[in-house]
Design an enzyme around this catalytic site. Structure first.
Site, PDB file in Angstrom:
ATOM      1  N   HIS A  96       0.803  -1.226   0.000  1.00  0.00           N
ATOM      2  CA  HIS A  96       0.000   0.000   0.000  1.00  0.00           C
ATOM      3  C   HIS A  96       0.837   1.279   0.000  1.00  0.00           C
ATOM      4  CE1 HIS A  96      -4.517   0.868   0.932  1.00  0.00           C
ATOM      5  NE2 HIS A  96      -4.087   1.526  -0.117  1.00  0.00           N
ATOM      6  N   ASP A 123     -10.064  -0.732   3.407  1.00  0.00           N
ATOM      7  CA  ASP A 123      -8.885  -1.241   4.112  1.00  0.00           C
ATOM      8  C   ASP A 123      -9.256  -1.563   5.557  1.00  0.00           C
ATOM      9  OD1 ASP A 123      -6.215  -1.573   5.112  1.00  0.00           O
ATOM     10  OD2 ASP A 123      -5.466   0.000   3.782  1.00  0.00           O
ATOM     11  N   HIS A 125      -7.110  -1.066   7.708  1.00  0.00           N
ATOM     12  CA  HIS A 125      -6.270  -0.074   8.389  1.00  0.00           C
ATOM     13  C   HIS A 125      -6.418   1.283   7.696  1.00  0.00           C
ATOM     14  CE1 HIS A 125      -4.334  -4.074   8.289  1.00  0.00           C
ATOM     15  NE2 HIS A 125      -4.098  -3.864   9.561  1.00  0.00           N
ATOM     16  N   ASP A 127      -3.975   3.509   7.496  1.00  0.00           N
ATOM     17  CA  ASP A 127      -2.672   3.883   6.915  1.00  0.00           C
ATOM     18  C   ASP A 127      -2.420   5.378   7.063  1.00  0.00           C
ATOM     19  OD1 ASP A 127      -2.442   1.222   6.276  1.00  0.00           O
ATOM     20  OD2 ASP A 127      -3.058   1.463   4.194  1.00  0.00           O
ATOM     21  N   HIS A 140       3.968   0.927   4.425  1.00  0.00           N
ATOM     22  CA  HIS A 140       2.608   0.804   3.870  1.00  0.00           C
ATOM     23  C   HIS A 140       1.568   1.351   4.860  1.00  0.00           C
ATOM     24  CE1 HIS A 140       1.876  -3.611   5.486  1.00  0.00           C
ATOM     25  NE2 HIS A 140       2.343  -2.809   6.411  1.00  0.00           N
ATOM     26  N   ASP A 225      -7.356  -2.312  -0.582  1.00  0.00           N
ATOM     27  CA  ASP A 225      -6.375  -3.156   0.115  1.00  0.00           C
ATOM     28  C   ASP A 225      -7.021  -4.533   0.279  1.00  0.00           C
ATOM     29  OD1 ASP A 225      -4.947  -4.454   2.292  1.00  0.00           O
ATOM     30  OD2 ASP A 225      -4.176  -2.503   2.904  1.00  0.00           O
ATOM     31  N   ASP A 227      -6.796  -6.587   2.507  1.00  0.00           N
ATOM     32  CA  ASP A 227      -7.296  -6.884   3.856  1.00  0.00           C
ATOM     33  C   ASP A 227      -8.593  -6.170   4.202  1.00  0.00           C
ATOM     34  OD1 ASP A 227      -6.688  -4.325   4.918  1.00  0.00           O
ATOM     35  OD2 ASP A 227      -4.700  -4.960   5.567  1.00  0.00           O
ATOM     36  N   GLU A 270      -1.600  -4.817  -1.920  1.00  0.00           N
ATOM     37  CA  GLU A 270      -1.305  -5.754  -0.832  1.00  0.00           C
ATOM     38  C   GLU A 270      -1.527  -7.219  -1.190  1.00  0.00           C
ATOM     39  OE1 GLU A 270       0.215  -5.227   2.125  1.00  0.00           O
ATOM     40  OE2 GLU A 270       0.334  -3.042   1.991  1.00  0.00           O
TER      41      GLU A 270
END
Ligand code: MG
Ligand code: MG
Length: 305
Positions: A96, A123, A125, A127, A140, A225, A227, A270
């Site tokens: 990422h 995502d 997260h 980030d 990332h 992403d 995830d 990712e």
């Protein structure tokens, strides 16, 4: 639509090696063909190559591969700006950290067009760490903070234009560090975590954001992403967090974005093929991209694997 596919095999921003193979896996899983079958004018612009990294010192000793990620950001920012002229770029990651570059280039493009740039960050997260707040040192975890002009990124390329934090929507979050939470709140970033998605459903939350983009005549960059998805359906990522979006929630998001007609650029990031199971995550990402680009369930023939 004119689509330009660009490989960005960055892996130095993640803790596990393997994202370097992401663009190859997405191509192997049929991304280009899927876009062409939907009637798009698609061309593969190959792979971005970063310049030689220059040594950079920083007070946070935890930072990993800072010179490499800065070099990638320089190259990807220029590539994103160039390829977004009159076409929709689709960036194949890569971890990422690549979005530091793609967002910088797209923000410059949007500023020159005189249009506001909105970002949908799909995502687990946000980030949103700065170089000073990241404890893991994996870069990332910083691209959204950099691209939205947070302080402390002096060793990164200067931004021609930043993404305004109030135009960012983080969607699907379920792992947010305290420093990120404080910064996201202070900056006015919209965060729809999984709790909000459970409680209200993905559709109404996304509809509100899409309405804001439409009302502002905005450009919309989507950063996906792996995830964001639940690890049960998308295992090929080094940062799995349980409780992610289901297969249908993810497709619904893509279908609503497609209906909106507002998406002007996309990152797919990712994917770590080394952690995949016979390419199933890569295939899922191709299917999600196809949904984003106009594939309809009612038009879709049954596929046999
Ligand atoms: Mg991410
Ligand atoms: Mg993530």
């Amino acid at each position: 639509m004119r689509c330009r596919v660009i490989g960005a095999p960055v892996q130095d921003g993640a803790s596990q090696l393997g994202c370097e193979m992401g663009p190859s896996a997405l191509r192997t899983a049929g991304l280009i063909t899927a876009l062409a079958e939907l009637g798009h004018d698609v061309s593969d612009r190959g792979t971005v190559i970063p310049p030689q990294p220059r040594s950079i010192r920083h007070g946070n000793r935890a930072l990993k591969a800072l010179p490499e990620i800065v070099a990638w950001t320089v190259a990807l920012s220029a590539a994103a700006y160039e390829v977004s002229e009159g076409a929709m770029p689709i960036f194949l990651g890569g971890d990422h950290s690549l979005s530091a570059g793609t967002l910088a280039g797209i923000a410059r493009r949007a500023a020159e067009a005189g249009r506001p740039l909105f970002v949908l960050w799909l995502d687990a997260h946000p980030d949103f760490h700065t170089l000073d707040t990241t404890a893991s040192g994996n870069l990332h975890g910083v691209p959204l903070a950099y691209a939205s002009g947070q302080p402390g990124f002096e060793c990164f390329p200067a931004l021609a234009a930043r993404v305004e934090p109030e135009r960012i929507c983080v969607f699907g979050a379920r792992s947010v560090d305290p420093a990120e939470r404080a910064a996201l709140t202070a900056q006015g970033v919209t965060v729809h975590d999984m709790r909000a998605i459970d409680e209200h459903g993905a559709a109404p939350l996304l509809r509100d954001f899409i309405a804001r983009v439409e009302a502002g005549d905005g450009m919309l960059h989507v950063s996906l992403d792996v995830d964001f998805l639940d690890p049960e359906v998308a295992p090929a990522v080094g940062t799995t967090v349980p409780g992610g979006a289901t297969l249908r929630e993810a497709h619904l998001v893509m279908e609503m974005l497609s209906d909106s007609g507002l998406v002007t650029s996309l990152d797919i990031v990712e994917l770590n093929p080394f952690l995949d199971e016979r390419g199933r995550t890569a295939k899922l990402l191709v299917d999600l991209t196809a949904s984003l680009m106009g594939r309809r369930i009612m038009d879709r023939p049954t596929r046999s694997y």
